[in-house]
Scaffold this motif. Structure first.
Motif, PDB file in Angstrom:
ATOM      1  N   ARG A  26      -2.949  -1.558  -7.436  1.00 34.64           N
ATOM      2  CA  ARG A  26      -3.961  -1.811  -8.451  1.00 34.64           C
ATOM      3  C   ARG A  26      -4.330  -0.470  -9.078  1.00 34.64           C
ATOM      4  N   VAL A  27      -3.768  -0.176 -10.251  1.00 33.98           N
ATOM      5  CA  VAL A  27      -3.945   1.156 -10.837  1.00 33.98           C
ATOM      6  C   VAL A  27      -5.416   1.458 -11.125  1.00 33.98           C
ATOM      7  N   GLN A  28      -6.141   0.474 -11.601  1.00 32.78           N
ATOM      8  CA  GLN A  28      -7.559   0.698 -11.926  1.00 32.78           C
ATOM      9  C   GLN A  28      -8.364   1.055 -10.676  1.00 32.78           C
ATOM     10  N   ASP A  29      -8.029   0.450  -9.581  1.00 39.37           N
ATOM     11  CA  ASP A  29      -8.734   0.757  -8.333  1.00 39.37           C
ATOM     12  C   ASP A  29      -7.727   0.687  -7.178  1.00 39.37           C
ATOM     13  N   PRO A  30      -7.020   1.806  -6.959  1.00 39.36           N
ATOM     14  CA  PRO A  30      -5.933   1.804  -5.965  1.00 39.36           C
ATOM     15  C   PRO A  30      -6.402   1.487  -4.546  1.00 39.36           C
ATOM     16  N   SER A  31      -7.709   1.628  -4.293  1.00 36.35           N
ATOM     17  CA  SER A  31      -8.186   1.321  -2.937  1.00 36.35           C
ATOM     18  C   SER A  31      -8.062  -0.170  -2.640  1.00 36.35           C
ATOM     19  N   LYS A  32      -7.897  -0.977  -3.688  1.00 38.76           N
ATOM     20  CA  LYS A  32      -7.735  -2.425  -3.509  1.00 38.76           C
ATOM     21  C   LYS A  32      -6.266  -2.828  -3.247  1.00 38.76           C
ATOM     22  N   THR A  33      -5.365  -1.858  -3.285  1.00 41.92           N
ATOM     23  CA  THR A  33      -3.955  -2.123  -2.984  1.00 41.92           C
ATOM     24  C   THR A  33      -3.827  -2.594  -1.528  1.00 41.92           C
ATOM     25  N   PRO A  34      -3.020  -3.622  -1.269  1.00 38.50           N
ATOM     26  CA  PRO A  34      -2.845  -4.023   0.131  1.00 38.50           C
ATOM     27  C   PRO A  34      -2.360  -2.834   0.967  1.00 38.50           C
ATOM     28  N   ASN A  35      -2.949  -2.669   2.142  1.00 36.39           N
ATOM     29  CA  ASN A  35      -2.564  -1.593   3.057  1.00 36.39           C
ATOM     30  C   ASN A  35      -2.850  -0.202   2.481  1.00 36.39           C
ATOM     31  N   ALA A  36      -3.853  -0.146   1.604  1.00 33.16           N
ATOM     32  CA  ALA A  36      -4.121   1.106   0.875  1.00 33.16           C
ATOM     33  C   ALA A  36      -4.351   2.288   1.807  1.00 33.16           C
ATOM     34  N   GLU A  37      -5.157   2.088   2.843  1.00 31.72           N
ATOM     35  CA  GLU A  37      -5.496   3.236   3.704  1.00 31.72           C
ATOM     36  C   GLU A  37      -4.262   3.829   4.358  1.00 31.72           C
ATOM     37  N   GLU A  38      -3.380   2.945   4.822  1.00 33.36           N
ATOM     38  CA  GLU A  38      -2.172   3.434   5.482  1.00 33.36           C
ATOM     39  C   GLU A  38      -1.276   4.182   4.480  1.00 33.36           C
ATOM     40  N   LEU A  39      -1.135   3.636   3.285  1.00 31.72           N
ATOM     41  CA  LEU A  39      -0.293   4.271   2.266  1.00 31.72           C
ATOM     42  C   LEU A  39      -0.873   5.608   1.816  1.00 31.72           C
ATOM     43  N   ASP A  40      -2.213   5.700   1.854  1.00 30.74           N
ATOM     44  CA  ASP A  40      -2.875   6.934   1.421  1.00 30.74           C
ATOM     45  C   ASP A  40      -2.939   7.973   2.543  1.00 30.74           C
ATOM     46  N   SER A  41      -2.705   7.533   3.768  1.00 27.27           N
ATOM     47  CA  SER A  41      -2.801   8.445   4.922  1.00 27.27           C
ATOM     48  C   SER A  41      -1.518   9.218   5.161  1.00 27.27           C
ATOM     49  N   MET A  42      -0.470   8.852   4.443  1.00 27.89           N
ATOM     50  CA  MET A  42       0.801   9.558   4.619  1.00 27.89           C
ATOM     51  C   MET A  42       1.167  10.288   3.318  1.00 27.89           C
ATOM     52  N   THR A  43       2.035  11.285   3.475  1.00 23.28           N
ATOM     53  CA  THR A  43       2.551  11.985   2.299  1.00 23.28           C
ATOM     54  C   THR A  43       3.800  11.252   1.798  1.00 23.28           C
ATOM     55  N   LEU A  44       4.208  11.559   0.576  1.00 18.50           N
ATOM     56  CA  LEU A  44       5.476  11.017   0.073  1.00 18.50           C
ATOM     57  C   LEU A  44       6.614  11.418   1.014  1.00 18.50           C
ATOM     58  N   HIS A  45       6.556  12.650   1.515  1.00 18.28           N
ATOM     59  CA  HIS A  45       7.568  13.130   2.457  1.00 18.28           C
ATOM     60  C   HIS A  45       7.677  12.202   3.669  1.00 18.28           C
ATOM     61  N   THR A  46       6.527  11.850   4.225  1.00 15.44           N
ATOM     62  CA  THR A  46       6.522  10.999   5.425  1.00 15.44           C
ATOM     63  C   THR A  46       7.190   9.659   5.142  1.00 15.44           C
ATOM     64  N   TYR A  47       6.860   9.062   4.005  1.00 12.29           N
ATOM     65  CA  TYR A  47       7.456   7.768   3.670  1.00 12.29           C
ATOM     66  C   TYR A  47       8.978   7.891   3.575  1.00 12.29           C
TER      67      TYR A  47
END
Lengths: 471, 471
Positions: free
Chosen positions: B138-159
C-alpha cells in the motif's frame, strides 16, 4: 569582528566534553579551554533532580545512572572527584512477563529468568552463538571482523529471526534491544550490536546488575555531580551554557567556532555531541562525505524514563527486588523497572518506556501515561503501588540538544564502509562522545574514555601549532 | 526587525518547489510566493551543462535526465512548458559483465541480459516473488502492507540472500541497487524497496529503457530547462538564490523563515529539500520526534555521474548500444553507462559510479578516476573509447544543498512506524520533494506530483487564514 582566542574549544558540556577539558587542564593548567554547551546545564545525557520523597526530598537521576566495576575510566574519575558508589539493589524476586497480556507472570531470583526448558535452551544457544561472534569482533576496526559485510548487511532482528527457535525468546531480544538502546532490533546493524556488546565485555554484561555488569552501581547523590565537579575543576568561567554551536569553520591558522551571537577562535576543537546532532553543525570546509553518510544514519534511541517515589519500599517487604521486565505484547508501557531507593533510604522505582513503545506513548497526556505505568505496577507488585508520593518522567526525545537517548546506534550497511570517519580527525576537529568509544561505548565510561582520547589528539595538534615539545 | 510578508514561502528551487509555486500561481496569480534556494541556481538535483562536443558545444545533464511515458505529472509539465522529449537510444548489443575481472564479458540485444539458464531461472523467480510482493504494498500507507513489520525489519540484502540461488544474481541485485538508488542493498529496508518499485509500477520499470520505464525519454536541451521555465512563469524576482534557510519558527499568526541575513514572514511554508537536509533546519516549535527519527535516518544515495563526449558514436558503428552494466567484482569503477548522444547528433556516453564504489573512488584524483573509467570503456567497447573530446563528472555528495543523489531511501525498522510523519503537515509547514511522492517517488515525476500535492495543502491553509472560500 572581534573574536575571543582559545587553545582548545570543546563542543558539549556532557561527560565526554568535560572529561576532555579536565584532562587537558591537568596536562597544562595554563591551556585556555572553552566549553560551549547548548543546554542551560552541564551533564548532557545525565541529569539529577530533587523529587518529593518519604523523607522530604531526595535526588534521583533522570538520565544515565549506572556504572559497573569493569568500567575503569568512569570509576577512576568517580574516585578522583571524591564521589562514592553504592550497589544496585537486586535481592528478592524479579518479575518477568512475556507472551501477551493474559499470559502467566513469572517471578525468579537468579540473574536468568525462570524460563520454560525450551526457551531456556533457546536462550543458551543464542547467547553462545552471539558470544562466539563477539569473540571475533575487532572493536577498533569492526570492518576487519571475519564476515563483516554479511554481519553488517543484516539487522539484529534478521539474525534473531534466523537463529532463535521460540517466539518468547524473540520477544525477549526485542525487550533487551529497547532496554539497552531505546531502539527496535529492526533498526540496528547486527555487526554494530556485536561491536557494542564486545566493547562491554559480552552480551550479558549489558543486561545484568551483577558484578562487572552495566547496572552494578549507582553514584551517591546522582551522576550529574560528575559533570558539575568536572566543571568546578575546569572552572565554570570556561563553561558557557545556552551557547549552541551552529558552525565550525577552519582555515590554515584557526578554527572558528560559531554560535548564534559569537565567534570563537581556537587551535583545536573537540566535538562531543551525539552523531545526529554533530551532523547538524555547518562545517566549512565541508566534512568528508563518508562522515556525512555515517552520522546522518546513526539512529538515536528513544526513552522515556520515570521515577516514582514511595513512602516505603513495599516491594522489598513483599519479597520483590523491584525489577520487572515486560515484553511489548503484554500491553505494559514500560519494558523494565528497577528499585531506585536512594542511599538515604527514600523508596523509589525507576523504569523505562523505550523504542516504539516510547513513540507510541509520547503522544499521550502525562496523566494517561502515568496511569498506565501505575496500573502495570499494581498488576506486578500489588495494590500498594498505587499509593505513590511523586511521579516524575523525562522524554529524552523532547530534550533540546539531545533529541534521544541513551545512544546512537548504526543502521545496517554503514559500519563496514564508513566507520573510520567516526573517530578520524578532520583538520583541527577531533571527535569524542560515548559513540566514539572503544570500551563501554554508549555508557558513561565510554564518554570519559572518548573524551580523554580526543583530548590527547587535540593536545598534540595544539603543541605542534604552539611549537611546544610533546611531554 | 522588519520582515517581508509573503503568502507562501517555498524552501528549495528544485523541480518540486518550483512545481508547487507554479501550481499556486496558476490558481491565483495575485498570491505572493517566495522561493528560497541555497544553491546559486535553480534545478536542485537536475543541472544541465555545456560541454565541448564534436560539433562545437552541446548540452548534457549532470543530474536527473530521464522520464518515461507512465510519468504523467512530469510529461504534462514538459508539454505545458513547450519542451520536447526524445527516446533513449537502446539499439544494438548491450554489454554485461559480472562475476569478477576475468570472467566472460557477454553482450545481448534484448532487455534481459543473456544469462546462463540457471541465473535466468533465478532472475525470473526473484522477479516473480518481488512483483507478487509489490502487488500487496500500500504505497500511501506502507505500514498497512501484509507482513509489513517483517518486510521492514530486513534489508534488501537479507531478502536477496534468502531468496536468490546464484552468486551472479546477487551481484546483479547489488548493481541494480547502486544504479537506481546510489545505495548498497544492505542499507535499505526491503519494504521501502518494494514501496519504491510499486510507486513506479513494478521493479522492471525502474531498470529498463523500454516503453513505460524510467529510462525511456530524455528532454531536448536538458532537464534543467524545466526548472528554468518554471522560474520564468513564477517570476525570477520571486526566486532568491544563495539564500539557504536555517530556521523556521511558527507562532499563532505567522511562520518566520530565517536565512543567514533575513527573516521572511508567511502564512504557509512548503519544504522541498531532501529529508536529510530538511532535518538540519532549526524548527521552533520542535518537529514531532517521530519525524526527527525518520528524517535523520533516510540514507541518501552517492553517485558520481560522468559524461564523455566523442567525435562519433563509434559504439553504434560497431553495433553496440552504449549500454554497459558491470558488477562491483569486475574492478570496473562504474556500474552502468548509456548512450548520451544529443538530439543534435553530438556523440557521448553517460555513466555512473555509485554506492560504495562512489565512496571508494571519490577520494582519488579526477585523473585517476577518468583513466579507470576510460580503460573500462576501452575493454568493453574497443580502443576508440580512449580518443574522447571531453570528460566531465559531478560528485553529488560534494554538492552543497544536495549532499547526495538521486534519492533518500529508508533504513530498516523506520517505515512501519514513522512513515506518516514524512507527509503529515506540521502547523504551517507542508512537506514536498520527490521522497514524499506516491507515484514515481524518487524521480522527477514524483517531485512534480509532491510539489502539487503540497501546494494544494498550502493553498488551503492560506485560504483559511485569509478568509477566502475554497475554489
Amino acid at each position: 569582528m572581534t573574536a575571543e582566542i582559545w587553545d582548545v574549544i570543546v563542543v558539549g558540556a556532557g561527560l565526554s566534553g568535560l572529561s576532555a577539558a579536565h584532562w587537558l587542564k591537568k596536562r597544562d593548567a595554563a591551556m585556555k579551554i572553552l566549553i560551549l554547551e547548548g543546554k542551560d546545564r552541564v551533564g548532557g545525557r545525565t541529569v539529577t533532580v530533587k523529587l518529593p520523597a518519604a523523607n522530604d526530598v531526595d535526588r534521583w537521576d533522570l538520565g544515565g545512572q549506572w556504572v559497573g566495576s569493569t568500567q575503569t575510566h568512569v570509576l577512576k574519575l568517580i574516585k578522583e572527584l571524591g564521589l562514592e558508589v553504592y550497589p544496585q539493589f537486586n535481592m528478592g524476586r524479579k518479575v518477568h512477563h512475556m507472551g501477551g497480556p493474559t499470559s502467566k507472570v513469572r517471578t525468579y531470583k537468579t540473574s536468568i529468568p525462570t524460563l520454560s526448558p525450551v526457551v531456556l535452551m533457546d536462550f543458551t544457544q543464542i547467547l553462545w552463538k552471539i558470544d562466539r561472534l563477539c569473540a571475533t569482533v575487532r572493536v577498533q576496526d569492526p570492518s576487519k571482523t571475519p564476515n563483516a559485510e554479511e554481519l553488517d548487511s543484516m539487522t539484529l532482528h534478521t539474525y534473531i529471526e534466523k537463529h532463535a527457535w521460540t517466539a518468547e525468546l524473540k520477544e525477549e531480544i526485542g525487550l533487551c534491544s529497547r532496554s539497552v538502546f531505546g531502539i527496535e532490533p529492526s533498526q540496528m546493524s547486527f555487526l554494530f550490536f556485536l561491536m557494542y556488546a564486545t566493547a562491554a565485555g559480552g552480551l550479558l554484561k549489558l543486561l545484568e546488575s551483577t558484578p562487572g555488569c552495566a547496572q552494578e552501581f549507582k553514584i551517591k547523590g546522582g551522576t550529574q555531580q560528575l559533570s558539575e565537579c568536572l566543571a568546578d575543576r575546569v572552572g565554570w568561567k570556561n563553561v558557557r551554557l545556552g551557547c549552541a554551536v551552529t558552525a565550525i569553520w577552519q582555515d590554515a591558522e584557526w578554527a572558528r567556532v560559531v554560535t548564534a551571537t559569537d565567534t570563537f577562535l581556537c587551535r583545536a576543537v573537540i566535538v562531543t555531541c551525539p552523531p545526529h546532532l554533530a551532523a547538524k553543525i555547518n562545517y566549512q570546509p565541508a566534512l568528508p562525505s563518508q562522515r556525512e553518510f555515517l552520522t546522518q544514519n546513526m539512529p538515536v534511541g528513544h526513552m522515556i524514563k520515570f521515577i516514582i517515589t514511595y513512602k516505603t519500599a513495599f516491594w522489598r517487604e513483599k519479597g520483590f527486588s523491584g525489577e520487572i521486565v515486560a515484553g511489548s505484547s503484554t500491553e505494559c508501557p514500560f519494558c523494565v523497572t528497577f528499585d531506585a531507593t536512594s542511599p538515604f533510604g527514600n523508596a523509589a522505582l525507576v523504569g523505562f518506556i523505550a523504542g516504539q513503545q516510547a513513540s507510541h506513548w509520547e503522544s499521550k497526556e502525562v496523566g494517561e501515561r502515568k496511569n498506565a505505568v501505575l496500573s502495570s505496577l499494581v498488576k506486578y507488585l500489588g495494590p500498594e503501588a498505587a499509593s505513590f508520593i511523586h511521579y516524575e518522567e523525562k522524554d529524552w526525545a523532547k530534550e533540546d540538544y539531545s533529541g534521544g537517548c541513551p545512544v546512537n546506534v548504526m543502521a545496517p550497511g554503514l559500519l563496514t564502509y564508513y566507520h573510520p570517519s567516526l573517530r578520524k580527525p578532520f583538520g583541527r576537529i577531533h571527535w569524542a562522545g560515548t559513540e566514539t568509544a572503544t570500551q563501554w561505548c554508549g555508557y558513561m565510561d565510554g564518554a570519559v574514555q572518548a573524551g580523554q582520547r580526543a583530548a590527547l589528539e587535540g593536545e598534540k595538534v595544539w603543541r605542534k601549532m604552539m611549537g611546544i615539545q610533546d611531554i
